[in-house]
Design an enzyme around this catalytic site. Structure first.
Site, PDB file in Angstrom:
ATOM      1  N   HIS A 188       8.469  -6.550   2.932  1.00  0.00           N
ATOM      2  CA  HIS A 188       9.087  -6.863   1.639  1.00  0.00           C
ATOM      3  C   HIS A 188      10.267  -7.811   1.767  1.00  0.00           C
ATOM      4  O   HIS A 188      10.593  -8.530   0.827  1.00  0.00           O
ATOM      5  CB  HIS A 188       9.445  -5.581   0.896  1.00  0.00           C
ATOM      6  N   GLU A 430      -5.445  -1.667  -4.144  1.00  0.00           N
ATOM      7  CA  GLU A 430      -4.836  -1.936  -2.840  1.00  0.00           C
ATOM      8  C   GLU A 430      -5.243  -0.894  -1.806  1.00  0.00           C
ATOM      9  O   GLU A 430      -4.693  -0.864  -0.711  1.00  0.00           O
ATOM     10  CB  GLU A 430      -3.317  -2.094  -2.945  1.00  0.00           C
ATOM     11  N   ASP A 454      -1.450  -4.558   0.940  1.00  0.00           N
ATOM     12  CA  ASP A 454      -1.835  -3.197   1.315  1.00  0.00           C
ATOM     13  C   ASP A 454      -3.346  -3.073   1.511  1.00  0.00           C
ATOM     14  O   ASP A 454      -3.802  -2.333   2.380  1.00  0.00           O
ATOM     15  CB  ASP A 454      -1.356  -2.195   0.250  1.00  0.00           C
ATOM     16  N   CYS A 501      -2.283 -10.121  -6.680  1.00  0.00           N
ATOM     17  CA  CYS A 501      -0.826 -10.264  -6.657  1.00  0.00           C
ATOM     18  C   CYS A 501      -0.272 -10.108  -5.243  1.00  0.00           C
ATOM     19  O   CYS A 501       0.938 -10.162  -5.041  1.00  0.00           O
ATOM     20  CB  CYS A 501      -0.158  -9.306  -7.628  1.00  0.00           C
TER      21      CYS A 501
HETATM   22  C1  PEP Z   1       0.312  -5.585  -2.211  1.00  0.00           C
HETATM   23  O1  PEP Z   1       0.215  -4.532  -1.567  1.00  0.00           O
HETATM   24  O2  PEP Z   1      -0.404  -6.580  -2.005  1.00  0.00           O
HETATM   25  C2  PEP Z   1       1.322  -5.717  -3.276  1.00  0.00           C
HETATM   26  C3  PEP Z   1       1.346  -6.737  -4.084  1.00  0.00           C
HETATM   27  O3  PEP Z   1       2.268  -4.738  -3.352  1.00  0.00           O
HETATM   28  P1  PEP Z   1       3.489  -4.632  -2.312  1.00  0.00           P
HETATM   29  O4  PEP Z   1       3.485  -5.853  -1.458  1.00  0.00           O
HETATM   30  O5  PEP Z   1       4.733  -4.514  -3.119  1.00  0.00           O
HETATM   31  O6  PEP Z   1       3.151  -3.381  -1.571  1.00  0.00           O
HETATM   32 MG    MG Z   2       1.230  -2.761  -2.254  1.00  0.00          MG
END
Ligand code: PEP
Ligand code: MG
Length: 560
Positions: A188, A430, A454, A501
């Site tokens: 993140h 995910e 994920d 996303c």
């Molecule tokens: C993902 O897992 O691709 C996602 C968009 O959520 P995060 O990266 O916040 O886990």
């Molecule tokens: Mg995620």
């Protein structure tokens, strides 16, 4: 001149002094004092200074976020002067002859443990407060600015690693670039760096030495190279590269206002991922068509206690109002795994990525979920909202989450509070389970958004945080791409739209694949909007479709 190689995770060239991130949690010095009266005075001065700082934070929060948000700082001021708390510190200094930093730290630990063991969730949350207040006092005593950047000029920030909660609290205006010892491209912190458009390099190990602090470094986020005390020739090369990037950026500017349409007329939406309301300015500046993912957990990470309904309402309302008639998808709380929050007091887990996270926490702690949903529905009156649930694996979870939405709407009706009747409900795909069950899940929702960060981690059984997994963590793996196709087919059969996303959405090597399998929306960091638009506009989708789909079904990895 010293050259260091890491892994670039957010592009761009930056130059500036190197600054090492300071943590107050680093070992506190512990020693016996002779003059206990003088030590007690040291504590009293630091305590007063903390109370003053908290007063300033109260005024800032009151002006920027309202009374409810500000009240927390008043509570922290009271905690600084709490009789039992101060008495414990006084005893440790005067009776045990402990230095003030150690006395405050020991008291904080003892009080935090006592709060954490209480049954009442409100009292449990005080554990984080007492640690926070004590960290402030210790910071004042030791002269270390808590998690801050004590520099008058912007810096290249170096750290062993940065937790999302630390990254989110940094003063962005002071950061030219990030360099971390550890980390991974889909962590993140890397995602936040990309959202902020700041060059970032991870995985440099122990190559950055403390003696480099304050010396000029040049980082190149596209190649992962770091140069300390660059010679004239290298400086000129890097300066020219930075200018070239700016020139490219200017060229891309011409794409603003243009459609995301292929040469043969296939359209796709390009939306943006954001982490807080301030990021909307980046979305609009880069001509994003909407917000495809607002990671609402960053609001929680930015607070010292559970954010209230009103505090959240104001944040969501701001995003929706600023985006005008454009769509905004807000994801409900997705904490756990690498996003840990002290005041949630979650028990330590052996495998947090497979543990109590995201929607699981919301379903287990309905009071937290309900507060967020009430804030979201109230904010929906100000724009075009989609609510999205993360980490779904089962049909029953979605049913239960939707039931909570119905309860919230009934409550708001009874209270006469307005909300939009057109809020879309979606889920993130995910987990492999959600992808496999997408035919059933599609019957319950308006949209899917594939979280490929994920989805890759869980499909390939590869920790997304672990940079050492290298080629084993391959988001281009056909297993991931085939799941995406399956999700798309199931969604479209049921009249549901599908987005991506995860970070893969901005991967230009896969744009043709996404167009071919029929993805409806790609949500990417704001700075990726225009390069993606350029790629879409250069593509002849019908000409490549047959080959792309055949590749997906072959035994070969289509794109290494
Ligand atoms: C993902 O897992 O691709 C996602 C968009 O959520 P995060 O990266 O916040 O886990
Ligand atoms: Mg995620």
């Amino acid at each position: 001149m010293i050259s260091i190689q890491g892994k670039g995770v957010s592009t761009g060239v930056a130059m500036g002094p190197l600054y090492f991130y300071q943590r107050t949690t680093s070992a506190i010095r512990r020693y016996q004092v002779e003059d206990t009266a003088a030590e007690w005075d040291r504590f009293k001065v630091a305590q007063q200074k903390a109370i003053e700082q908290l007063g300033q934070l109260y005024d800032k929060a009151l002006a920027e976020a309202g009374e409810e948000a500000a009240i927390l700082f008043e509570t922290h001021q009271m905690m600084c002067e709490d009789d039992d708390y101060v008495e414990s510190i006084e005893n440790l200094i005067k009776e045990e002859k402990l230095n003030a930093e150690a006395a405050v730290t020991d008291t904080a630990e003892q009080f935090a443990e006592m709060f954490a063991q209480m049954d009442d969730t409100y009292m449990q949350a005080r554990a984080a407060d007492v640690k926070d207040v004590s960290g402030r006092i210790v910071g004042i005593l030791t002269g270390v600015v808590q998690g801050g950047i004590d520099s008058d000029v912007p810096v290249i920030l170096a750290a062993d690693d940065l937790a999302p909660s630390e990254t989110v609290q940094l003063d962005k205006a002071k950061i030219l670039g990030f360099v971390t010892e550890g980390g991974s491209g889909s962590s993140h912190t890397a995602i936040l760096a990309r959202t902020m458009g700041i060059p970032a390099i991870i995985g440099v190990g122990k190559q950055l030495k403390a003696e480099f602090a304050g010396r000029e470094v040049i980082v190149d986020g596209s190649t992962g190279s770091i140069v300390v005390d660059a010679d004239e020739a290298t400086r000129n090369v890097m300066k020219a590269k930075r200018e070239e990037q700016l020139r490219q950026r200017k060229l891309l500017e011409q794409l603003k206002g243009q459609e995301n349409v292929t040469k043969d007329g296939q359209k796709i939406k390009v939306f943006c991922n954001i982490g807080n309301p301030e990021d909307v300015s980046m979305v609009l500046a880069n001509d994003g068509g909407g917000v495809g993912l607002f990671r609402s957990e960053f609001l929680y990470l930015n607070c010292d206690d559970y954010p209230t309904e009103d505090y959240q309402f104001e944040a969501y309302k701001q995003v929706l109002s600023d985006m005008g008639d454009k769509e905004v998808v807000i994801r409900t709380l997705d904490i756990g795994a690498d996003k840990q929050i002290d005041y949630f007091n979650m028990p330590k887990e052996e495998n947090p990525a497979l543990g109590n996270r995201a929607l699981r926490i919301c379903l287990n702690r309905p009071e937290i979920f309900k507060t967020q949903l009430r804030a979201l529905y109230r904010a929906s009156a100000y724009g075009h909202l989609g609510i999205m649930f993360p980490m779904v694996t089962s049909v029953w979870e979605v049913k239960e989450a939707k039931k909570m939405c119905d309860i919230v709407k009934k409550e708001l009706d009874a209270e006469g509070k307005p909300y939009s009747p057109d809020v879309q409900i979606g889920i993130m795909i995910e987990t492999p389970a959600a992808a496999v069950m997408s035919d059933r899940l599609a019957k319950l929702v308006d949209f899917f958004s594939c979280g490929t960060n994920d989805l890759t981690q869980y499909t390939l059984a590869c920790d997304r945080q672990n940079n050492d997994l290298g080629r084993f963590f391959n988001p281009h793996h056909p297993a991931v791409l085939r799941l995406l196709k399956m999700v798309c087919d199931n969604a479209h059969k049921n009249g549901v739209w599908v987005g991506i996303c995860g970070e893969l959405g901005a991967d230009l090597a896969l744009t043709e694949t996404f167009l071919s399998i029929g993805i409806d929306e790609l949500s990417v960091s704001p700075r990726s909007v225009l390069p993606l638009r350029q790629k879409i506009r250069e593509t002849n989708a019908s000409a490549v479709k047959e080959k792309v789909l055949a590749d997906l079904l072959s035994d070969e990895v289509p794109i290494e």
